[in-house]
Each structure stands twice: as structure tokens, then as C-alpha cells.
Design a protein around this motif. Structure first.
Motif, PDB file in Angstrom:
ATOM      1  N   ARG A  70     -36.829  11.845  75.789  1.00  0.00           N
ATOM      2  CA  ARG A  70     -37.007  13.234  75.360  1.00  0.00           C
ATOM      3  C   ARG A  70     -35.746  13.734  74.662  1.00  0.00           C
ATOM      4  O   ARG A  70     -34.665  13.170  74.810  1.00  0.00           O
ATOM      5  CB  ARG A  70     -37.316  14.118  76.578  1.00  0.00           C
ATOM      6  N   TYR A  71     -35.942  14.821  73.904  1.00  0.00           N
ATOM      7  CA  TYR A  71     -34.790  15.429  73.246  1.00  0.00           C
ATOM      8  C   TYR A  71     -34.022  16.284  74.247  1.00  0.00           C
ATOM      9  O   TYR A  71     -34.603  16.853  75.178  1.00  0.00           O
ATOM     10  CB  TYR A  71     -35.241  16.301  72.068  1.00  0.00           C
ATOM     11  N   GLU A  72     -32.717  16.360  74.034  1.00  0.00           N
ATOM     12  CA  GLU A  72     -31.909  17.240  74.870  1.00  0.00           C
ATOM     13  C   GLU A  72     -32.379  18.684  74.703  1.00  0.00           C
ATOM     14  O   GLU A  72     -33.003  19.052  73.718  1.00  0.00           O
ATOM     15  CB  GLU A  72     -30.436  17.130  74.483  1.00  0.00           C
ATOM     16  N   LYS A  73     -32.063  19.504  75.685  1.00  0.00           N
ATOM     17  CA  LYS A  73     -32.462  20.906  75.657  1.00  0.00           C
ATOM     18  C   LYS A  73     -31.784  21.636  74.505  1.00  0.00           C
ATOM     19  O   LYS A  73     -30.631  21.357  74.159  1.00  0.00           O
ATOM     20  CB  LYS A  73     -32.079  21.568  76.986  1.00  0.00           C
ATOM     21  N   VAL A  74     -32.517  22.576  73.909  1.00  0.00           N
ATOM     22  CA  VAL A  74     -31.944  23.382  72.826  1.00  0.00           C
ATOM     23  C   VAL A  74     -30.792  24.214  73.385  1.00  0.00           C
ATOM     24  O   VAL A  74     -30.898  24.832  74.451  1.00  0.00           O
ATOM     25  CB  VAL A  74     -33.008  24.318  72.222  1.00  0.00           C
ATOM     26  N   SER A  75     -29.697  24.234  72.651  1.00  0.00           N
ATOM     27  CA  SER A  75     -28.524  24.991  73.073  1.00  0.00           C
ATOM     28  C   SER A  75     -27.941  25.730  71.867  1.00  0.00           C
ATOM     29  O   SER A  75     -28.402  25.532  70.727  1.00  0.00           O
ATOM     30  CB  SER A  75     -27.471  24.043  73.652  1.00  0.00           C
ATOM     31  N   PRO A  76     -26.930  26.564  72.076  1.00  0.00           N
ATOM     32  CA  PRO A  76     -26.291  27.245  70.945  1.00  0.00           C
ATOM     33  C   PRO A  76     -25.647  26.286  69.944  1.00  0.00           C
ATOM     34  O   PRO A  76     -25.214  26.726  68.874  1.00  0.00           O
ATOM     35  CB  PRO A  76     -25.225  28.122  71.624  1.00  0.00           C
ATOM     36  N   LEU A  77     -25.579  25.016  70.259  1.00  0.00           N
ATOM     37  CA  LEU A  77     -24.975  24.031  69.356  1.00  0.00           C
ATOM     38  C   LEU A  77     -25.940  23.539  68.289  1.00  0.00           C
ATOM     39  O   LEU A  77     -25.554  22.753  67.419  1.00  0.00           O
ATOM     40  CB  LEU A  77     -24.455  22.839  70.159  1.00  0.00           C
ATOM     41  N   HIS A  78     -27.196  23.983  68.329  1.00  0.00           N
ATOM     42  CA  HIS A  78     -28.207  23.447  67.426  1.00  0.00           C
ATOM     43  C   HIS A  78     -28.627  24.421  66.320  1.00  0.00           C
ATOM     44  O   HIS A  78     -29.664  24.223  65.676  1.00  0.00           O
ATOM     45  CB  HIS A  78     -29.434  23.000  68.231  1.00  0.00           C
ATOM     46  N   SER A  79     -27.827  25.463  66.115  1.00  0.00           N
ATOM     47  CA  SER A  79     -28.089  26.419  65.037  1.00  0.00           C
ATOM     48  C   SER A  79     -26.765  26.861  64.439  1.00  0.00           C
ATOM     49  O   SER A  79     -25.775  27.035  65.157  1.00  0.00           O
ATOM     50  CB  SER A  79     -28.827  27.659  65.557  1.00  0.00           C
ATOM     51  N   TRP A  80     -26.758  27.060  63.132  1.00  0.00           N
ATOM     52  CA  TRP A  80     -25.584  27.618  62.482  1.00  0.00           C
ATOM     53  C   TRP A  80     -25.488  29.091  62.856  1.00  0.00           C
ATOM     54  O   TRP A  80     -26.484  29.814  62.869  1.00  0.00           O
ATOM     55  CB  TRP A  80     -25.671  27.465  60.969  1.00  0.00           C
ATOM     56  N   ASN A  81     -24.293  29.531  63.125  1.00  0.00           N
ATOM     57  CA  ASN A  81     -24.047  30.899  63.564  1.00  0.00           C
ATOM     58  C   ASN A  81     -23.273  31.654  62.483  1.00  0.00           C
ATOM     59  O   ASN A  81     -22.480  31.067  61.759  1.00  0.00           O
ATOM     60  CB  ASN A  81     -23.225  30.876  64.861  1.00  0.00           C
ATOM     61  N   ALA A  82     -23.533  32.941  62.379  1.00  0.00           N
ATOM     62  CA  ALA A  82     -22.772  33.794  61.463  1.00  0.00           C
ATOM     63  C   ALA A  82     -22.687  35.176  62.087  1.00  0.00           C
ATOM     64  O   ALA A  82     -23.717  35.778  62.374  1.00  0.00           O
ATOM     65  CB  ALA A  82     -23.427  33.863  60.087  1.00  0.00           C
ATOM     66  N   SER A  83     -21.499  35.665  62.294  1.00  0.00           N
ATOM     67  CA  SER A  83     -21.335  36.970  62.930  1.00  0.00           C
ATOM     68  C   SER A  83     -20.680  37.987  62.000  1.00  0.00           C
ATOM     69  O   SER A  83     -19.964  38.892  62.439  1.00  0.00           O
ATOM     70  CB  SER A  83     -20.525  36.830  64.228  1.00  0.00           C
ATOM     71  N   GLN A  84     -20.933  37.844  60.703  1.00  0.00           N
ATOM     72  CA  GLN A  84     -20.442  38.845  59.758  1.00  0.00           C
ATOM     73  C   GLN A  84     -21.084  40.193  60.086  1.00  0.00           C
ATOM     74  O   GLN A  84     -22.309  40.300  60.187  1.00  0.00           O
ATOM     75  CB  GLN A  84     -20.761  38.435  58.320  1.00  0.00           C
ATOM     76  N   MET A  85     -20.276  41.201  60.267  1.00  0.00           N
ATOM     77  CA  MET A  85     -20.755  42.470  60.802  1.00  0.00           C
ATOM     78  C   MET A  85     -21.795  43.150  59.914  1.00  0.00           C
ATOM     79  O   MET A  85     -22.869  43.561  60.376  1.00  0.00           O
ATOM     80  CB  MET A  85     -19.583  43.437  61.019  1.00  0.00           C
ATOM     81  N   VAL A  86     -21.513  43.273  58.634  1.00  0.00           N
ATOM     82  CA  VAL A  86     -22.380  44.058  57.755  1.00  0.00           C
ATOM     83  C   VAL A  86     -23.760  43.430  57.615  1.00  0.00           C
ATOM     84  O   VAL A  86     -24.783  44.102  57.806  1.00  0.00           O
ATOM     85  CB  VAL A  86     -21.727  44.236  56.370  1.00  0.00           C
ATOM     86  N   SER A  87     -23.809  42.154  57.282  1.00  0.00           N
ATOM     87  CA  SER A  87     -25.113  41.520  57.100  1.00  0.00           C
ATOM     88  C   SER A  87     -25.889  41.442  58.410  1.00  0.00           C
ATOM     89  O   SER A  87     -27.119  41.462  58.412  1.00  0.00           O
ATOM     90  CB  SER A  87     -24.966  40.129  56.476  1.00  0.00           C
ATOM     91  N   ASN A  88     -25.197  41.404  59.548  1.00  0.00           N
ATOM     92  CA  ASN A  88     -25.908  41.412  60.825  1.00  0.00           C
ATOM     93  C   ASN A  88     -26.529  42.767  61.124  1.00  0.00           C
ATOM     94  O   ASN A  88     -27.553  42.848  61.803  1.00  0.00           O
ATOM     95  CB  ASN A  88     -24.975  40.990  61.966  1.00  0.00           C
ATOM     96  N   PHE A  89     -25.933  43.845  60.625  1.00  0.00           N
ATOM     97  CA  PHE A  89     -26.581  45.149  60.753  1.00  0.00           C
ATOM     98  C   PHE A  89     -27.917  45.150  60.019  1.00  0.00           C
ATOM     99  O   PHE A  89     -28.942  45.612  60.534  1.00  0.00           O
ATOM    100  CB  PHE A  89     -25.685  46.251  60.185  1.00  0.00           C
ATOM    101  N   PHE A  90     -27.917  44.646  58.799  1.00  0.00           N
ATOM    102  CA  PHE A  90     -29.135  44.649  57.988  1.00  0.00           C
ATOM    103  C   PHE A  90     -30.200  43.709  58.545  1.00  0.00           C
ATOM    104  O   PHE A  90     -31.396  43.944  58.373  1.00  0.00           O
ATOM    105  CB  PHE A  90     -28.807  44.258  56.546  1.00  0.00           C
ATOM    106  N   LEU A  91     -29.777  42.643  59.208  1.00  0.00           N
ATOM    107  CA  LEU A  91     -30.706  41.610  59.672  1.00  0.00           C
ATOM    108  C   LEU A  91     -30.907  41.632  61.185  1.00  0.00           C
ATOM    109  O   LEU A  91     -31.399  40.665  61.762  1.00  0.00           O
ATOM    110  CB  LEU A  91     -30.209  40.234  59.227  1.00  0.00           C
ATOM    111  N   PHE A  92     -30.552  42.753  61.815  1.00  0.00           N
ATOM    112  CA  PHE A  92     -30.785  42.906  63.252  1.00  0.00           C
ATOM    113  C   PHE A  92     -30.245  41.707  64.037  1.00  0.00           C
ATOM    114  O   PHE A  92     -30.906  41.167  64.913  1.00  0.00           O
ATOM    115  CB  PHE A  92     -32.278  43.130  63.525  1.00  0.00           C
ATOM    116  N   GLN A  93     -29.038  41.309  63.660  1.00  0.00           N
ATOM    117  CA  GLN A  93     -28.284  40.231  64.319  1.00  0.00           C
ATOM    118  C   GLN A  93     -29.000  38.877  64.303  1.00  0.00           C
ATOM    119  O   GLN A  93     -28.729  38.021  65.151  1.00  0.00           O
ATOM    120  CB  GLN A  93     -27.897  40.628  65.752  1.00  0.00           C
ATOM    121  N   LEU A  94     -29.873  38.686  63.334  1.00  0.00           N
ATOM    122  CA  LEU A  94     -30.533  37.392  63.184  1.00  0.00           C
ATOM    123  C   LEU A  94     -29.515  36.274  62.997  1.00  0.00           C
ATOM    124  O   LEU A  94     -29.759  35.124  63.384  1.00  0.00           O
ATOM    125  CB  LEU A  94     -31.482  37.433  61.976  1.00  0.00           C
ATOM    126  N   GLN A  95     -28.370  36.613  62.407  1.00  0.00           N
ATOM    127  CA  GLN A  95     -27.365  35.590  62.120  1.00  0.00           C
ATOM    128  C   GLN A  95     -26.686  35.065  63.387  1.00  0.00           C
ATOM    129  O   GLN A  95     -26.029  34.024  63.345  1.00  0.00           O
ATOM    130  CB  GLN A  95     -26.312  36.149  61.153  1.00  0.00           C
TER     131      GLN A  95
END
Length: 359
Positions: free
Chosen positions: A275-300
Motif C-alpha cells: 500500500r501507499y504511505e499515508k498522505v501527509s503535508p509532504l505530498h503537496s507543494w505549499n505556498a503561504s504568500q499572504m495576499v494570494s492566500n486572502f483571495f484563495l481562502f488559504q488554498l495555497q
């Protein structure tokens, strides 16, 4: 900072305002929304930088329950519907040139696809029926209702594996990914719904098959407004279905651009049990730029979302140990549209992070 963060999520409403104001100003005004999204937001992201502050654990329960954050997403549903219907009015009664059509249709897609699908994504993860209904309404306006099934029951299960259509592979251009993700994601939604109905002892063609509704709803929606405006205008308004289809394709293309960015090159390891290992925060690219996260409801803050999909957008955490995008989505979308530049910048970052994560 916390007060600013709350008010910042109303930033999304700037986009429909720019679209409408730009149209009535005319000329270069039609490009206002594009300049804002693809030039000003990246510049603000660069100037203001990242917001890596996370809520304290004791603050999370109250922030999760605070109705303010849900209200913003609920209001968006009505604003988007109103703006789209206004778009039907514009293409019916204004004689637009080809260039104006392109600017206006793509500008509408930034509203319905850029923000609308983001809100639909947030609401679609929640268990409340009202929020799920609002999610489906927003997805209907871009002819992408199957996303409600495929994203929740498909993508979140198979992310960062070869079985996931919405996980882009290293060396895969966005244009190759777009075709694979759109096509395979759609058929995957049919298969997932077939499996659900089979467990209930129902046929694929049962009235309870959500995919049948998801195919018919956008057709019914655009048909109703085509008839209404045709009666008012005293002619068959062919412009409405053409405009609706155009902004839909551009809208869900924005979604696929985001999908491409979020998991580029990510791979979950196969465990000894197969089986595949459990999904963790290591399996997605993260972006915490403040302005674009406001517009995208912290999707980044996508790493935390995939690790804890039940969390509401206002309590998502920044994970510094996750792979970090060099900029927010607005800038990365532009980069993804030029594969040689994307590979030149992102492939070394991907390999560097893989080496680091093995240490």
C-alpha cells in the motif's frame, strides 16, 4: 494581524468589481481584472511576503465555529450567480468585438473559475448539506460538477500516486496534464459513482446517480437563461451558450493549472505491504504568500489541507517542512503555461526537496 486576516478574505470580491467596472469603462478597462490577478497580486505577494503564522491550538475550536468565515463563502455564491447573469445580459445586448469577447470571457473565468471553484472546493469538503449544495451550484456555473465526486472520493485518496489524474508528473507539461486530468477525472467520477450505486444495489442509470444530474444541470441552467434573454431580445440569443461554454472551459482550465502546480512531481512511497504511505503535508507543494492566500481562502496552504481535509480554510496551518513554491499561485500559473521555464525552475527545486526529505 488576526483582524486583518479576517477582513482579508473579503478581498475576493475585488475581482467581480473589477470585471464590471472595467467593462463599463471600456477599452483597456477590460484588462483591469487580468492585470490585477497576474501582475499586481504577484507584486504584492513579493513585496509583502509570506504569512507563516499559525493559530494557537486553543484558538482553533472557536475559529472553526465562527460564522463569519462561512458567511464570506455563502455570499460569494450569490455574487457569482449575479455576475454571471449580468454577463449573459452583456453578451445579449452589447455588440462586442472579437477582442472584447476574449477579454470579457476570460475575465469572467477569473471570477467563476479562479475564485468560484476555490470556494466550491472549500464548501464541497464540508458535511453540511447547505454547503455541499452551494458547492454544486458554483461547479455548475463552470460545467465541472463531477469535480465534487472525483476530488473528494478520488483525488484525496489517490493523490501523489500514478493512479491520480490530478497529480502532475515530473517532466509532464501542463498541456499534456490538462488533457489527462480533464478526461480521466471525468471518467473516474463516473466509475466512483458506479461503485457507490453498486453498493446500494442500484443501476448506473438510477435516478440517484449524481453524474446524470451533474451532466443535465448546466445544460438546463444555460437553456433557461437563453430562453429568457431570447424572449426579452426578440431573437435567439446564441451568444449566451457560447459565452457560457467559453468561460466554463477557461474556468476549469484555471482549476487544472492549480492542480498541476499543487502536486507537481509528488510521489507517495509504497510500503512493504504493497500500500501507499499515508498522505501527509509532504505530498503537496505549499505556498503561504499572504495576499494570494486572502483571495484563495488559504488554498495555497495545500499541504495542511491534504493532510487534514476536514479543516476549514481559516484554521489551515503553514508547514515549513513541506515543499515550498517560490511564489503564490498567480505567478506560478503564468510559469506553468511556459513548460521550458517551468521545468527549468521547478525540477531543480523538486530534486532538492526530495534529497532534503530523505535526510
Amino acid at each position: 494581524m488576526k483582524g486583518l486576516r479576517k477582513l482579508g478574505f473579503y478581498s475576493a470580491f475585488i475581482l467581480p468589481a473589477l470585471l464590471m467596472a472595467g467593462f463599463y469603462i471600456g477599452g483597456i478597462g477590460l484588462a483591469f481584472i487580468h492585470v490585477f490577478v497576474f501582475l499586481l497580486i504577484p507584486l504584492m505577494d513579493y513585496a509583502i511576503g509570506r504569512d507563516i503564522e499559525n493559530l494557537e491550538k486553543h484558538e482553533i475550536p472557536s475559529a472553526t465555529k465562527e460564522y463569519f468565515y462561512r458567511l464570506v463563502t455563502f455570499l460569494w455564491v450569490y455574487v457569482q450567480l449575479a455576475v454571471l447573469i449580468w454577463g449573459f445580459y452583456v453578451v445579449t445586448f452589447y455588440n462586442l468585438s472579437v477582442g472584447e469577447w476574449l477579454w470579457f470571457t476570460s475575465g469572467m473565468a477569473l471570477v467563476t473559475g479562479g475564485i468560484g471553484i476555490t470556494v466550491a472546493h472549500e464548501l464541497g469538503h464540508k458535511s453540511e448539506k447547505l454547503e455541499q449544495t452551494y458547492s454544486k451550484i458554483l461547479l455548475m456555473t463552470v460545467c465541472y460538477m463531477h469535480f465534487f465526486i472525483e476530488h473528494n472520493r478520488g483525488h484525496h485518496v489517490r493523490v501523489a500516486t500514478p493512479e491520480d489524474p490530478a497529480t502532475s508528473r515530473k517532466g509532464e507539461s501542463f498541456y499534456s496534464f490538462w488533457w489527462r486530468s480533464v478526461k480521466d477525472g471525468y471518467f473516474s467520477a463516473w466509475e466512483l459513482e458506479k461503485q457507490r450505486l453498486s453498493k446500494l444495489g442500484l443501476s448506473l442509470w438510477s435516478a440517484k446517480n449524481q453524474m446524470i444530474l451533474f451532466v443535465l444541470a448546466p445544460l438546463l441552467f444555460v437553456s433557461v437563461f437563453t430562453v429568457i434573454f431570447s424572449v426579452i431580445a426578440g431573437r435567439f440569443v446564441w451568444e449566451i451558450p457560447v459565452f457560457f461554454a467559453g468561460q466554463s472551459v477557461l474556468g476549469f482550465t484555471l482549476l487544472e493549472l492549480v492542480n498541476y502546480i499543487e502536486h507537481y512531481g509528488m510521489e507517495r512511497k509504497i510500503l512493504p505491504n504493497g500500500r501507499y504511505e499515508k498522505v501527509s503535508p509532504l505530498h503537496s507543494w505549499n505556498a503561504s504568500q499572504m495576499v494570494s492566500n486572502f483571495f484563495l481562502f488559504q488554498l495555497q496552504r495545500h499541504s495542511d489541507h491534504h493532510a487534514f481535509a476536514f479543516k476549514r480554510y481559516q484554521v489551515l496551518d503553514h508547514h515549513e517542512d513541506s515543499p515550498q513554491l517560490p511564489q503564490g499561485y498567480s505567478a506560478m500559473i503564468i510559469l506553468a503555461m511556459f513548460p521550458p521555464l517551468w521545468f527549468r525552475i521547478m525540477d531543480p527545486k523538486l530534486e532538492q526537496w526530495k534529497r532534503k526529505s530523505k535526510v
